[in-house]
Design a protein around this motif. Structure first.
Motif, PDB file in Angstrom:
ATOM      1  N   PHE A  31       0.834  -1.197   0.000  1.00 41.51           N
ATOM      2  CA  PHE A  31       0.000   0.000   0.000  1.00 41.51           C
ATOM      3  C   PHE A  31       0.872   1.253   0.000  1.00 41.51           C
ATOM      4  O   PHE A  31       0.669   2.177  -0.793  1.00 41.51           O
ATOM      5  CB  PHE A  31      -0.906  -0.033   1.230  1.00 41.51           C
ATOM      6  N   THR A  32       1.874   1.268   0.890  1.00 40.53           N
ATOM      7  CA  THR A  32       2.745   2.446   0.979  1.00 40.53           C
ATOM      8  C   THR A  32       3.492   2.672  -0.326  1.00 40.53           C
ATOM      9  O   THR A  32       3.602   3.799  -0.805  1.00 40.53           O
ATOM     10  CB  THR A  32       3.748   2.268   2.126  1.00 40.53           C
ATOM     11  N   PHE A  33       3.983   1.601  -0.921  1.00 41.17           N
ATOM     12  CA  PHE A  33       4.685   1.717  -2.208  1.00 41.17           C
ATOM     13  C   PHE A  33       3.786   2.376  -3.248  1.00 41.17           C
ATOM     14  O   PHE A  33       4.205   3.294  -3.954  1.00 41.17           O
ATOM     15  CB  PHE A  33       5.108   0.330  -2.720  1.00 41.17           C
ATOM     16  N   LEU A  34       2.518   1.926  -3.318  1.00 41.11           N
ATOM     17  CA  LEU A  34       1.628   2.467  -4.348  1.00 41.11           C
ATOM     18  C   LEU A  34       1.312   3.923  -4.078  1.00 41.11           C
ATOM     19  O   LEU A  34       1.275   4.737  -5.002  1.00 41.11           O
ATOM     20  CB  LEU A  34       0.342   1.632  -4.416  1.00 41.11           C
ATOM     21  N   VAL A  35       1.108   4.280  -2.804  1.00 39.66           N
ATOM     22  CA  VAL A  35       0.778   5.680  -2.505  1.00 39.66           C
ATOM     23  C   VAL A  35       1.961   6.573  -2.849  1.00 39.66           C
ATOM     24  O   VAL A  35       1.800   7.654  -3.423  1.00 39.66           O
ATOM     25  CB  VAL A  35       0.390   5.836  -1.020  1.00 39.66           C
ATOM     26  N   ILE A  36       3.164   6.115  -2.529  1.00 37.19           N
ATOM     27  CA  ILE A  36       4.339   6.944  -2.796  1.00 37.19           C
ATOM     28  C   ILE A  36       4.565   7.122  -4.293  1.00 37.19           C
ATOM     29  O   ILE A  36       5.044   8.151  -4.745  1.00 37.19           O
ATOM     30  CB  ILE A  36       5.586   6.320  -2.133  1.00 37.19           C
TER      31      ILE A  36
ATOM     32  N   ASN B   5       9.006   8.952   3.766  1.00 38.04           N
ATOM     33  CA  ASN B   5       8.547   8.271   2.553  1.00 38.04           C
ATOM     34  C   ASN B   5       8.409   9.233   1.397  1.00 38.04           C
ATOM     35  O   ASN B   5       8.763   8.927   0.265  1.00 38.04           O
ATOM     36  CB  ASN B   5       7.133   7.708   2.789  1.00 38.04           C
ATOM     37  N   GLU B   6       7.873  10.408   1.705  1.00 39.75           N
ATOM     38  CA  GLU B   6       7.449  11.332   0.654  1.00 39.75           C
ATOM     39  C   GLU B   6       8.631  11.944  -0.081  1.00 39.75           C
ATOM     40  O   GLU B   6       8.462  12.553  -1.127  1.00 39.75           O
ATOM     41  CB  GLU B   6       6.584  12.433   1.245  1.00 39.75           C
ATOM     42  N   LEU B   7       9.824  11.835   0.483  1.00 47.32           N
ATOM     43  CA  LEU B   7      10.989  12.411  -0.185  1.00 47.32           C
ATOM     44  C   LEU B   7      11.683  11.392  -1.069  1.00 47.32           C
ATOM     45  O   LEU B   7      12.749  11.661  -1.595  1.00 47.32           O
ATOM     46  CB  LEU B   7      11.974  12.938   0.856  1.00 47.32           C
ATOM     47  N   LEU B   8      11.079  10.216  -1.205  1.00 48.61           N
ATOM     48  CA  LEU B   8      11.747   9.163  -1.968  1.00 48.61           C
ATOM     49  C   LEU B   8      10.899   8.724  -3.135  1.00 48.61           C
ATOM     50  O   LEU B   8       9.679   8.730  -3.054  1.00 48.61           O
ATOM     51  CB  LEU B   8      12.002   7.950  -1.068  1.00 48.61           C
ATOM     52  N   SER B   9      11.579   8.338  -4.221  1.00 50.99           N
ATOM     53  CA  SER B   9      10.852   7.669  -5.291  1.00 50.99           C
ATOM     54  C   SER B   9      10.954   6.168  -5.026  1.00 50.99           C
ATOM     55  O   SER B   9      11.786   5.729  -4.230  1.00 50.99           O
ATOM     56  CB  SER B   9      11.478   8.004  -6.638  1.00 50.99           C
ATOM     57  N   VAL B  10      10.080   5.412  -5.689  1.00 47.10           N
ATOM     58  CA  VAL B  10      10.034   3.980  -5.411  1.00 47.10           C
ATOM     59  C   VAL B  10      11.374   3.277  -5.694  1.00 47.10           C
ATOM     60  O   VAL B  10      11.846   2.499  -4.864  1.00 47.10           O
ATOM     61  CB  VAL B  10       8.865   3.331  -6.169  1.00 47.10           C
ATOM     62  N   PRO B  11      12.034   3.580  -6.836  1.00 50.41           N
ATOM     63  CA  PRO B  11      13.315   2.874  -7.065  1.00 50.41           C
ATOM     64  C   PRO B  11      14.356   3.171  -5.986  1.00 50.41           C
ATOM     65  O   PRO B  11      15.044   2.250  -5.531  1.00 50.41           O
ATOM     66  CB  PRO B  11      13.792   3.435  -8.412  1.00 50.41           C
ATOM     67  N   VAL B  12      14.446   4.443  -5.557  1.00 47.42           N
ATOM     68  CA  VAL B  12      15.434   4.769  -4.531  1.00 47.42           C
ATOM     69  C   VAL B  12      15.074   4.075  -3.217  1.00 47.42           C
ATOM     70  O   VAL B  12      15.941   3.520  -2.529  1.00 47.42           O
ATOM     71  CB  VAL B  12      15.535   6.296  -4.330  1.00 47.42           C
ATOM     72  N   ALA B  13      13.784   4.096  -2.878  1.00 44.81           N
ATOM     73  CA  ALA B  13      13.356   3.446  -1.641  1.00 44.81           C
ATOM     74  C   ALA B  13      13.702   1.960  -1.683  1.00 44.81           C
ATOM     75  O   ALA B  13      14.273   1.408  -0.733  1.00 44.81           O
ATOM     76  CB  ALA B  13      11.860   3.640  -1.431  1.00 44.81           C
ATOM     77  N   ALA B  14      13.367   1.322  -2.825  1.00 46.77           N
ATOM     78  CA  ALA B  14      13.628  -0.118  -2.939  1.00 46.77           C
ATOM     79  C   ALA B  14      15.135  -0.390  -2.886  1.00 46.77           C
ATOM     80  O   ALA B  14      15.585  -1.321  -2.209  1.00 46.77           O
ATOM     81  CB  ALA B  14      13.037  -0.649  -4.241  1.00 46.77           C
ATOM     82  N   GLY B  15      15.903   0.447  -3.581  1.00 50.08           N
ATOM     83  CA  GLY B  15      17.350   0.265  -3.592  1.00 50.08           C
ATOM     84  C   GLY B  15      17.957   0.379  -2.212  1.00 50.08           C
ATOM     85  O   GLY B  15      18.730  -0.475  -1.786  1.00 50.08           O
ATOM     86  N   GLY B  22      20.479  -6.010   3.057  1.00 51.41           N
ATOM     87  CA  GLY B  22      21.623  -6.872   2.783  1.00 51.41           C
ATOM     88  C   GLY B  22      22.730  -6.656   3.796  1.00 51.41           C
ATOM     89  O   GLY B  22      23.295  -7.618   4.337  1.00 51.41           O
ATOM     90  N   GLY B  23      23.013  -5.372   4.066  1.00 53.88           N
ATOM     91  CA  GLY B  23      24.068  -5.060   5.024  1.00 53.88           C
ATOM     92  C   GLY B  23      23.780  -5.636   6.390  1.00 53.88           C
ATOM     93  O   GLY B  23      24.634  -6.279   7.010  1.00 53.88           O
ATOM     94  N   CYS B 110      16.754   3.991   4.013  1.00 56.29           N
ATOM     95  CA  CYS B 110      17.554   5.212   4.084  1.00 56.29           C
ATOM     96  C   CYS B 110      17.927   5.519   5.515  1.00 56.29           C
ATOM     97  O   CYS B 110      19.077   5.854   5.812  1.00 56.29           O
ATOM     98  CB  CYS B 110      16.762   6.390   3.533  1.00 56.29           C
ATOM     99  N   ASN B 111      16.958   5.414   6.417  1.00 54.82           N
ATOM    100  CA  ASN B 111      17.229   5.772   7.806  1.00 54.82           C
ATOM    101  C   ASN B 111      18.255   4.843   8.429  1.00 54.82           C
ATOM    102  O   ASN B 111      19.101   5.273   9.210  1.00 54.82           O
ATOM    103  CB  ASN B 111      15.941   5.757   8.619  1.00 54.82           C
ATOM    104  N   ILE B 112      18.160   3.545   8.092  1.00 51.89           N
ATOM    105  CA  ILE B 112      19.137   2.605   8.651  1.00 51.89           C
ATOM    106  C   ILE B 112      20.530   2.947   8.146  1.00 51.89           C
ATOM    107  O   ILE B 112      21.499   2.945   8.907  1.00 51.89           O
ATOM    108  CB  ILE B 112      18.749   1.155   8.295  1.00 51.89           C
TER     109      ILE B 112
END
Lengths: 258, 336
Positions: A31-36, B5-15, B22-23, B110-112
Motif C-alpha cells: 500500500f505504501t509503495f503504491l501511494v508513494i 517516505n514522501e521524499l523518496l521515489s520507489v526505485p530509490v526506496a527499494a534500492g 543486505g548489510g 535510508c534511515n538505517i
C-alpha cells in the motif's frame, strides 16, 4: 511512561487484531509503495487510497482522534518541507475541481499532495502497529526472513525502552530539583555527561543481571514462542479483499483520475 | 534527521531498503557466529539506553529556550564495536519507525543507512584512526569529537542526496544541503561534547567497560571546550554566510518579485544591484513548471477527481456508520 500509552490499542480484540501479522505487514508495505508512486497532481485519488487505513482503523476500533494526534506529532519536518514548495514553484496551474474552477500555484498543489501522502501512509502504519501486538509483529517479521539476531534485538529493545526511560526520568527529576539556575556551559555539559554515563552503567549492569536470569531459565540463544500464528482462512480473505481493493484503485480508478 | 517516505521515489526506496537489508543480514550473520548470549542481552539493553539517553538534554549556550541531546551511535560504536552498535542502532531506528511512526516504512532503508550503518562504521573507524589505541587525553577528545562530527555530517549529507536521486525536491539541492550541513554541525558538536564527557565519566568510574590498557584520564577542561566551540562557531558562521549570500530568503523573494504575473507591482523593491542580480539569478534558477501540458489534462479530469473525493468521503462515512452500529449491538449483546 509505560508502553501502554503508545500501543495500548494493540491489546484490544477485533477481527483486524486477530489477523496474521505477516499478512498485515505485507499489505501495508505494498500500500505504501503504491501511494508513494502516485504523481504530484493526484489529490483526488489520494482520498480513495485513504479509505483503506480508515477502514482498518474503524474496524480495529482505534479512536480516530488518537490516530490523527499521532500524525500531528510526527509531522513537523514534512510540514516544513511541504510549506517550502509554494515558495519555489510558483507557476500557476489551472485547476478544475467539480463545480469549482480556479488557478493555484503548482507549489501549493505539491504541498497538499505531499502532506496528503504523508497522512495516508502514516495512518496506514498506525493501522498496522496499533492492531498488532509488537511481539506478534516481531515473530511475523522473523518468519518473513528477517535475521533472528535483529528480531531478538527488537524484542529486547521493546521490552526495556520503557524501563530505561523511567530511570532517565528519575535522573532528570533529580537534576531539575537540585538545579536552581543555569550552571554555565561547562557544568551543564559535565552534568549531562555524568547523567548519560551513569545511565549507561546502570544499563550494562542490568544487562548482566538479565543475562544471568535468562541463563538460569535455559536460554539457548533463540526465543521460543508458545503461540505461533497460523495462516487461517480469515487471513486469506483479508489478503484477497485488500488485494482486490488496491488492484481496483491502481488499474481501474487511477487511469480515470490522473 | 529522519528521512520520510514522501521524499523518496520507489526505485530509490527499494534500492536503499535492499542495501540496508543486505548489510544488516550480512552483519547479523557475521556477529551471530561469534556472539555469546551475554552480548545478546547487552546489545538489546544498549538500544534501549539510546532511547533513554536522548532524554538527557542540555540547554544550548547562547540560545535560551532550546536544548540539545545526544544521538548515541558513535558512543555505542566505541563501546560495543561497530558491528554490534550497527545492529543496536538499526533496531532503534526500526522501533522509532514502527512504534513512534518517526520516519516512514519505505524510508526505513535510508534511515538505517543514514543513522545506523554510516555513523557506526565511519565514526568507529575515524575514532580508531585518530586515537590509535593510545590513551592521551587530548587525543581521545579530538578523536571522539571528530568521529561524531564526521559521522553525523555524513549521515545528514545523505538525506538531500537521496532526495535528489528520487527527483522529488523542488527546494534547490544546494540550499537543502547547506541547511542540513549547518544544522547538523550543531547537532554533531553537541554529540561530540557529550560523547567525550560520557567516555571521561566511564573511565573514571568503570574502567573495565571502557579501557585503554594503561590508565589515563580524560578531563573536560574549560579551555578545550571553549576552543572547540570557537573553531566551530567560525565554521558555522562561514557556512551560514555562504548560505545567506547565495540566495535571498524565500519569503522576501516572494514579496519582491513575481515572475509568474507580469503586471504584478513589486511590493518591496530594493535598489541594490547585487540583490537584483541575485533575484534574477534565482528566477532563472528555479525550475519552470510544466503547467501548460498539465492544465489541458486536468480539465477533463475535473469531475472524475471530484467524484473520487466525494466517493471516498462517502465510503468512509459508510464504514464508520456500520462500525458504529455493530459496536453498539456488541455492547447491548455482551455487556462489554
Amino acid at each position: 511512561m509505560h508502553h501502554a500509552h503508545i500501543d495500548k490499542f494493540a491489546y484490544q480484540d477485533s477481527p483486524i487484531h486477530r489477523l496474521d501479522s505477516r499478512v498485515k505487514f505485507i499489505v501495508v508495505m505494498v500500500f505504501t509503495f503504491l501511494v508513494i508512486s502516485l504523481p504530484v497532481d493526484s489529490f483526488g485519488i489520494l482520498f480513495c487510497y485513504a479509505v483503506w487505513p480508515f477502514a482498518i482503523l474503524v474496524i480495529g476500533r482505534i479512536p480516530l482522534k488518537f490516530a490523527f494526534k499521532q500524525v500531528l506529532i510526527v509531522s513537523p519536518f514534512i510540514l516544513f518541507l511541504a510549506l517550502s514548495y509554494p515558495f519555489y514553484e510558483r507557476g500557476l496551474v489551472r485547476t478544475e475541481f467539480g463545480p469549482w474552477n480556479f488557478e493555484i500555484s503548482l507549489g501549493w498543489v505539491k504541498c497538499f499532495t505531499i502532506s496528503g501522502k504523508f497522512t495516508v501512509t502514516v495512518l496506514a502504519l498506525i493501522a498496522l502497529v496499533s492492531t498488532t501486538k509488537f511481539s506478534n509483529l516481531l515473530s511475523g517479521l522473523g518468519r518473513l526472513g528477517f535475521p533472528k539476531l535483529l528480531v531478538m534485538q527488537l524484542g529486547f529493545l521493546y521490552r526495556y525502552i520503557f524501563v530505561l526511560i523511567d530511570k532517565a526520568q528519575h535522573i532528570l527529576m533529580a537534576r531539575s530539583s537540585r538545579r536552581m539556575r543555569s550552571l554555565g556551559v561547562k557544568r551543564e555539559v559535565k552534568v549531562a555527561a555524568s547523567m548519560a554515563g551513569s545511565l549507561l552503567i546502570r544499563s550494562i549492569d542490568s544487562a548482566e543481571k538479565i543475562n544471568i536470569a535468562m541463563q538460569a531459565r535455559g536460554f539457548s540463544g533463540t526465543w521460543k514462542s508458545v503461540n505461533e500464528q497460523k495462516f487461517r482462512r480469515g487471513d486469506l480473505l483479508f489478503a484477497l479483499v485488500c488485494g482486490a481493493f488496491i488492484m481496483a484503485l491502481h488499474f481501474i480508478v487511477r487511469p480515470f483520475l490522473i | 534527521m529522519h528521512m520520510l517516505n514522501e521524499l523518496l521515489s520507489v526505485p530509490v526506496a527499494a534500492g536503499t531498503l535492499a542495501v540496508a537489508g543486505g548489510g544488516i543480514a550480512f552483519i547479523c550473520r557475521k556477529v551471530g557466529k561469534v556472539i555469546t548470549s551475554e552480548k545478546v542481552a547487552l546489545m538489546g539493553i544498549m538500544g534501549a539506553f539510546v532511547f533513554a539517553a536522548q532524554m538527557v538534554n542540555i540547554p544550548l549556550p547562547g540560545m535560551p529556550g532550546t536544548s540539545g541531546h545526544m544521538v548515541g551511535a558513535v558512543l555505542l560504536a566505541i563501546i560495543l564495536g561497530p558491528h554490534a552498535a550497527a545492529i543496536a542502532i538499526t533496531s532503534v531506528v526500526m522501533v522509532q519507525c514502527l512504534i513512534f511512526q518517526d520516519g516512514g516504512l519505505l524510508a526505513l532503508g535510508c534511515n538505517i543507512i543514514n543513522m545506523g550503518l554510516v555513523p557506526c562504521y565511519l565514526g568507529y573507524y575515524v575514532y580508531k584512526l585518530i586515537s590509535a589505541g593510545k590513551s592521551g587525553s587530548v587525543r581521545i577528545y579530538v578523536a571522539a569529537m571528530a568521529a561524531c562530527l564526521v559521522a553525523i555530517e555524513t549521515g545528514a549529507i545523505l538525506v538531500p542526496v537521496e532526495a535528489l536521486l528520487s527527483g522529488v525536491l523542488s527546494v534547490p539541492f544546494l540550499t537543502f544541503l547547506k541547511t542540513m550541513v549547518a544544522v547538523h554541525l550543531i547537532i554533531g558538536l553537541i554529540e561530540g561534547v557529550i560523547t567525550v564527557g560520557v567516555l571521561g565519566y566511564l573511565q573514571q568510574v568503570r574502567g573495565d567497560i571502557f579501557s585503554f590498557g594503561a590508565g589515563g584520564k580524560i578531563r573536560m577542561s574549560k579551555r578545550k571546550v571553549m576552543v572547540t566551540f570557537l573553531i566551530f562557531t567560525v565554521v558555522i558562521g562561514a557556512g551560514l554566510s555562504l548560505l545567506a549570500s547565495d540566495k535571498p530568503d524565500g519569503l522576501e523573494w516572494s514579496y519582491a518579485d513575481r515572475p509568474d504575473q507580469m503586471d504584478f507591482e513589486p511590493m518591496v523593491s530594493n535598489g541594490d544591484a547585487k540583490i537584483e542580480a541575485v533575484d534574477k539569478f534565482q528566477a532563472e534558477y528555479s525550475p519552470m513548471p510544466d503547467y501548460s501540458i498539465r492544465s489541458s489534462e486536468e480539465v477533463s479530469a475535473a469531475w472524475t477527481s471530484f467524484a473520487g473525493v466525494v466517493g471516498a468521503i462517502l465510503t468512509m462515512g459508510f464504514i464508520w456508520g456500520i462500525a458504529r452500529i455493530i459496536r453498539s449491538n456488541d455492547k447491548k449483546g455482551f455487556g462489554n
